[in-house]
Enzyme design. Structure first.
Site, PDB file in Angstrom:
ATOM      1  N   LYS A 189     -42.022 -94.715  33.157  1.00 24.28           N
ATOM      2  CA  LYS A 189     -41.069 -93.609  33.360  1.00 24.28           C
ATOM      3  C   LYS A 189     -41.544 -92.404  32.563  1.00 24.28           C
ATOM      4  O   LYS A 189     -41.487 -92.410  31.323  1.00 24.28           O
ATOM      5  CB  LYS A 189     -39.657 -93.968  32.891  1.00 24.28           C
ATOM      6  CG  LYS A 189     -38.656 -92.902  33.372  1.00 24.28           C
ATOM      7  CD  LYS A 189     -37.353 -92.886  32.598  1.00 24.28           C
ATOM      8  CE  LYS A 189     -37.357 -91.918  31.447  1.00 24.28           C
ATOM      9  NZ  LYS A 189     -37.559 -90.502  31.821  1.00 24.28           N
ATOM     10  N   GLU A 192     -38.398 -86.527  32.255  1.00 24.05           N
ATOM     11  CA  GLU A 192     -37.834 -85.769  33.371  1.00 24.05           C
ATOM     12  C   GLU A 192     -38.341 -84.321  33.379  1.00 24.05           C
ATOM     13  O   GLU A 192     -38.236 -83.620  34.374  1.00 24.05           O
ATOM     14  CB  GLU A 192     -36.297 -85.800  33.322  1.00 24.05           C
ATOM     15  CG  GLU A 192     -35.662 -85.302  32.036  1.00 24.05           C
ATOM     16  CD  GLU A 192     -35.589 -86.371  30.926  1.00 24.05           C
ATOM     17  OE1 GLU A 192     -36.336 -87.370  30.997  1.00 24.05           O
ATOM     18  OE2 GLU A 192     -34.792 -86.189  29.987  1.00 24.05           O
ATOM     19  N   GLY A 242     -41.624 -91.009  21.788  1.00 26.11           N
ATOM     20  CA  GLY A 242     -40.591 -89.988  21.901  1.00 26.11           C
ATOM     21  C   GLY A 242     -39.903 -89.794  20.567  1.00 26.11           C
ATOM     22  O   GLY A 242     -40.477 -90.074  19.504  1.00 26.11           O
ATOM     23  N   GLY A 247     -35.899 -93.798  20.026  1.00 27.47           N
ATOM     24  CA  GLY A 247     -36.607 -95.025  19.626  1.00 27.47           C
ATOM     25  C   GLY A 247     -35.642 -96.061  19.048  1.00 27.47           C
ATOM     26  O   GLY A 247     -35.738 -97.266  19.341  1.00 27.47           O
ATOM     27  N   GLU A 264     -43.813 -95.067  19.078  1.00 27.57           N
ATOM     28  CA  GLU A 264     -44.536 -93.930  18.486  1.00 27.57           C
ATOM     29  C   GLU A 264     -43.539 -92.784  18.415  1.00 27.57           C
ATOM     30  O   GLU A 264     -43.147 -92.246  19.455  1.00 27.57           O
ATOM     31  CB  GLU A 264     -45.732 -93.519  19.356  1.00 27.57           C
ATOM     32  CG  GLU A 264     -46.787 -94.586  19.516  1.00 27.57           C
ATOM     33  CD  GLU A 264     -47.490 -94.926  18.232  1.00 27.57           C
ATOM     34  OE1 GLU A 264     -47.505 -94.084  17.306  1.00 27.57           O
ATOM     35  OE2 GLU A 264     -48.010 -96.038  18.130  1.00 27.57           O
ATOM     36  N   CYS A 298     -46.346 -84.474  17.803  1.00 32.71           N
ATOM     37  CA  CYS A 298     -45.911 -85.434  16.777  1.00 32.71           C
ATOM     38  C   CYS A 298     -46.782 -85.314  15.530  1.00 32.71           C
ATOM     39  O   CYS A 298     -46.336 -85.544  14.421  1.00 32.71           O
ATOM     40  CB  CYS A 298     -45.968 -86.849  17.328  1.00 32.71           C
ATOM     41  SG  CYS A 298     -47.589 -87.306  17.926  1.00 32.71           S
TER      42      CYS A 298
HETATM   43  P1  NAD Z   1     -37.156 -88.097  23.866  1.00 30.33           P
HETATM   44  O1  NAD Z   1     -36.963 -89.201  22.912  1.00 30.33           O
HETATM   45  O2  NAD Z   1     -36.036 -87.174  24.121  1.00 30.33           O
HETATM   46  O3  NAD Z   1     -37.583 -88.659  25.315  1.00 30.33           O
HETATM   47  C1  NAD Z   1     -38.707 -89.488  25.486  1.00 30.33           C
HETATM   48  C2  NAD Z   1     -38.530 -90.325  26.744  1.00 30.33           C
HETATM   49  O4  NAD Z   1     -37.436 -91.226  26.566  1.00 30.33           O
HETATM   50  C3  NAD Z   1     -38.220 -89.528  27.995  1.00 30.33           C
HETATM   51  O5  NAD Z   1     -38.907 -90.098  29.086  1.00 30.33           O
HETATM   52  C4  NAD Z   1     -36.711 -89.723  28.143  1.00 30.33           C
HETATM   53  O6  NAD Z   1     -36.256 -89.589  29.472  1.00 30.33           O
HETATM   54  C5  NAD Z   1     -36.573 -91.159  27.680  1.00 30.33           C
HETATM   55  N1  NAD Z   1     -35.226 -91.546  27.236  1.00 30.33           N
HETATM   56  C6  NAD Z   1     -34.225 -90.755  26.779  1.00 30.33           C
HETATM   57  N2  NAD Z   1     -33.151 -91.515  26.460  1.00 30.33           N
HETATM   58  C7  NAD Z   1     -33.476 -92.796  26.696  1.00 30.33           C
HETATM   59  C8  NAD Z   1     -32.807 -94.046  26.551  1.00 30.33           C
HETATM   60  N3  NAD Z   1     -31.560 -94.114  26.066  1.00 30.33           N
HETATM   61  N4  NAD Z   1     -33.448 -95.181  26.886  1.00 30.33           N
HETATM   62  C9  NAD Z   1     -34.720 -95.142  27.337  1.00 30.33           C
HETATM   63  N5  NAD Z   1     -35.417 -93.988  27.520  1.00 30.33           N
HETATM   64  C10 NAD Z   1     -34.804 -92.830  27.194  1.00 30.33           C
HETATM   65  O7  NAD Z   1     -38.449 -87.339  23.334  1.00 30.33           O
HETATM   66  P2  NAD Z   1     -39.097 -86.001  23.879  1.00 30.33           P
HETATM   67  O8  NAD Z   1     -38.179 -84.875  23.526  1.00 30.33           O
HETATM   68  O9  NAD Z   1     -39.511 -86.175  25.296  1.00 30.33           O
HETATM   69  O10 NAD Z   1     -40.437 -85.916  22.992  1.00 30.33           O
HETATM   70  C11 NAD Z   1     -40.465 -85.337  21.749  1.00 30.33           C
HETATM   71  C12 NAD Z   1     -40.467 -86.393  20.651  1.00 30.33           C
HETATM   72  O11 NAD Z   1     -41.529 -87.310  20.873  1.00 30.33           O
HETATM   73  C13 NAD Z   1     -40.713 -85.821  19.282  1.00 30.33           C
HETATM   74  O12 NAD Z   1     -39.819 -86.401  18.348  1.00 30.33           O
HETATM   75  C14 NAD Z   1     -42.142 -86.245  18.954  1.00 30.33           C
HETATM   76  O13 NAD Z   1     -42.442 -86.350  17.602  1.00 30.33           O
HETATM   77  C15 NAD Z   1     -42.226 -87.547  19.650  1.00 30.33           C
HETATM   78  N6  NAD Z   1     -43.637 -87.885  19.917  1.00 30.33           N
HETATM   79  C16 NAD Z   1     -44.243 -88.854  19.155  1.00 30.33           C
HETATM   80  C17 NAD Z   1     -45.580 -89.160  19.365  1.00 30.33           C
HETATM   81  C18 NAD Z   1     -46.277 -90.233  18.576  1.00 30.33           C
HETATM   82  O14 NAD Z   1     -47.297 -90.729  19.045  1.00 30.33           O
HETATM   83  N7  NAD Z   1     -45.782 -90.641  17.424  1.00 30.33           N
HETATM   84  C19 NAD Z   1     -46.309 -88.475  20.318  1.00 30.33           C
HETATM   85  C20 NAD Z   1     -45.654 -87.485  21.059  1.00 30.33           C
HETATM   86  C21 NAD Z   1     -44.318 -87.206  20.857  1.00 30.33           C
END
Ligand code: NAD
Length: 506
Positions: A189, A192, A242, A247, A264, A298
């Site tokens: 997934k 969005e 994310g 997480g 991650e 990140c």
């Molecule tokens: P997010 O957590 O809002 O979303 C990430 C994904 O999770 C999306 O596909 C979203 O639709 C999905 N999602 C949302 N709610 C969910 C749920 N309840 N259950 C399952 N899936 C769900 O993150 P974002 O805003 O897309 O990305 C930014 C974040 O990602 C930042 O905090 C960044 O630090 C982190 N990030 C970490 C790394 C790493 O490798 N450590 C790399 C890139 C980004």
């Protein structure tokens, strides 16, 4: 003095709006509802995707389960798996321009960075192909004359892959080829906000000959798609990149079936600048570290910890370099800092900056959104803030924008304490010409990656991940690959030597 180096809009023929569908059991699948993505830089619709619901997610999970259980992929030889992964790598390279353009239109990141991200991902697929062929377990030939022990490595099963918007293609390629190399089947997934490059990759997987059902893609939102992918009992593992908040939700959701979770998450990554460092290189790396991917990274080095004797002069250097960073139209190949992903996120970045200034920090450069000629208003100026204290939100929380917070230190112990004074532990760096200083820091920094006299270099061979609330588990490298494997011990008797347990005198 000119404040910033601005690239106004260039003339460009934008491609047709991309139409994304789910990929389930080798077929492109529609949903009744759709959702649109507006380009943050060009403020126009650039993709329309079908919107997954629980029923379509269920179908995708069932397809992955069926494909795994039939063994068409999971029991294929490593050589044959590697052949498909290598074809995918070639196809990615042949399609870099198309995928990168869509990624820039959906995310707002500079086109040069999208091209590097997509093109560079091919190497992850090639490295994973090498692992598919070289993976092996252990043997124990020392258990006694009549025993042989073998440790087998099996694919873990069906894996849910949930990705964010900031590096949609790269992060998918940190997970998917490794899961496939291990013999797993998957449901993906994408975010969005950036769904299309994942769909484009789906097209390439079909072209490369990946069997139907091995990689399924569902487009849509966290609920219901991502949440069902985290709870479903036919899924054996969830790998998520994310925010730390989501997480934690995924860990809770997955706990009902005790499926494995790899995370991650966020970071608040410091670079420590010592007085004996090569300060020109350090200032350049600090500038790169905070503005790369518009700071929405990140691994962003969103805070620096500078020795107080050199702090003022060092900040001047960084501010000067920041004025020369090319800021504006992400479609200009020369641009280094593009647009912010959404208006809400722009407002969140600005709130951090305003709060820091209200609390007594000094705005050295930038602060505030800045419209770029001929484009939308979703651009945030490269921003440097000094006199930041460790208790301020800007020093502790992930701002996720082109904003640098400057703290100072007096002793190495103090610099290390500040480095570790964080709920995150993704990466950390130090700049010093003294190898002993670098090694002392590297050993004591609480981080998954430590860089000395460099920043953000990564290789498929080296594991990536975080400690503390930056995540659990590792990606890429042998360690990342092992996450997708189960270990099975096989104990074999040699010959007819077994002593009976039951003694029955007759
Ligand atoms: P997010 O957590 O809002 O979303 C990430 C994904 O999770 C999306 O596909 C979203 O639709 C999905 N999602 C949302 N709610 C969910 C749920 N309840 N259950 C399952 N899936 C769900 O993150 P974002 O805003 O897309 O990305 C930014 C974040 O990602 C930042 O905090 C960044 O630090 C982190 N990030 C970490 C790394 C790493 O490798 N450590 C790399 C890139 C980004």
């Amino acid at each position: 003095m000119k404040d910033l180096t601005i690239n106004d809009a260039i003339a460009f023929d934008l491609p047709a709006v991309f139409e994304g569908r789910h990929l389930i059991a080798g077929e492109w699948v529609d949903s009744a509802e759709t959702f649109e993505r507006r380009s943050p830089s060009h403020d126009m619709v650039v993709s329309v995707s079908v919107k997954g619901d629980a029923a379509v997610t269920e179908r995708a999970i069932r397809a992955a389960r069926h494909a795994f259980d039939t063994g068409e992929w999971s029991r294929l030889s490593g050589k044959d798996r590697a052949t498909v992964l290598l074809k995918v790598a070639d196809l990615i390279e042949a399609n870099v321009d198309r995928i990168a353009l869509q990624e820039t239109l959906e995310s707002g990141k500079p086109i040069s960075q999208s091209r590097a991200e997509v093109g560079g991902a091919a190497d992850l697929w090639r490295y994973a192909a090498a692992l598919a062929r070289t993976m092996h377990g252990d043997s124990h030939n020392t258990l006694g004359d009549d025993m042989l022990g073998v440790v087998l490595k099996d694919p873990i099963g069906v894996v849910s892959i949930i990705t964010p918007w900031n590096f949609p293609f790269w992060i998918l390629s940190q997970k998917l080829p490794f899961a496939l190399a291990a013999g797993c089947t998957v449901v993906v997934k994408p975010s969005e906000m950036t769904p299309s490059s994942t769909v484009m990759l789906g097209e390439l997987l079909i072209e490369a000959g990946l069997p139907a059902g091995v990689c399924n893609i569902v487009l849509g939102y966290g609920a219901p798609v991502g949440s069902l992918m985290s709870t479903h009992d036919a899924v054996d593992m969830v790998t998520f990149t994310g925010s730390t908040a989501v997480g934690k939700l995924i860990t809770q959701a997955a706990s009902h079936t005790l499926k494995k979770v790899a995370l991650e998450l966020g970071g608040k990554n410091p670079q420590v600048i010592c007085p004996d460092a090569d300060l020109d290189s350090a200032a350049d790396a600090v500038t790169f570290g905070v503005y790369f991917n518009v700071g929405q990274c990140c691994n962003s080095s969103s805070r620096i910890i500078v020795h107080e004797d050199i702090a003022e002069a060092f900040v001047k250097r960084v501010v000067d370099l920041s004025r020369h960073v090319k800021f504006g139209d992400p479609l200009n190949p020369d641009t280094q800092v593009g647009a912010i992903v959404t208006p809400e996120h722009t407002a969140k970045i600005d709130a951090y900056v305003k709060a820091a200034v209200a609390d007594g920090a000094t705005l050295e450069l930038g602060g505030g959104a800045l419209p770029v000629g001929g484009l939308g208003a979703q651009f945030y100026q490269p921003t440097v803030i000094s006199n930041v204290t460790p208790d301020m939100a800007i020093a502790r929380e992930e701002v996720f924008g082109p904003v640098l917070a400057v703290l100072t230190y007096r002793t190495l112990d103090e610099a290390i304490a500040l480095t570790n004074d964080s709920e995150y532990g993704l990466s950390a760096g130090i700049w010093s010409e003294n190898v002993h200083t670098c090694l002392a820091f590297a050993r004591r920094a609480q981080a998954g990656t430590v860089w000395t006299n460099t920043w953000m270099d990564g290789y498929p061979e080296l594991a990536f991940g975080g400690v503390k609330q930056s995540g659990q588990g590792r990606e890429i490298g042998r360690y990342g690959f092992e996450e997708f494997l189960e270990v099975k011990s096989l104990v074999m008797r040699v010959g007819r030597s077994r002593t009976p347990w039951v003694q029955h005198g007759g």
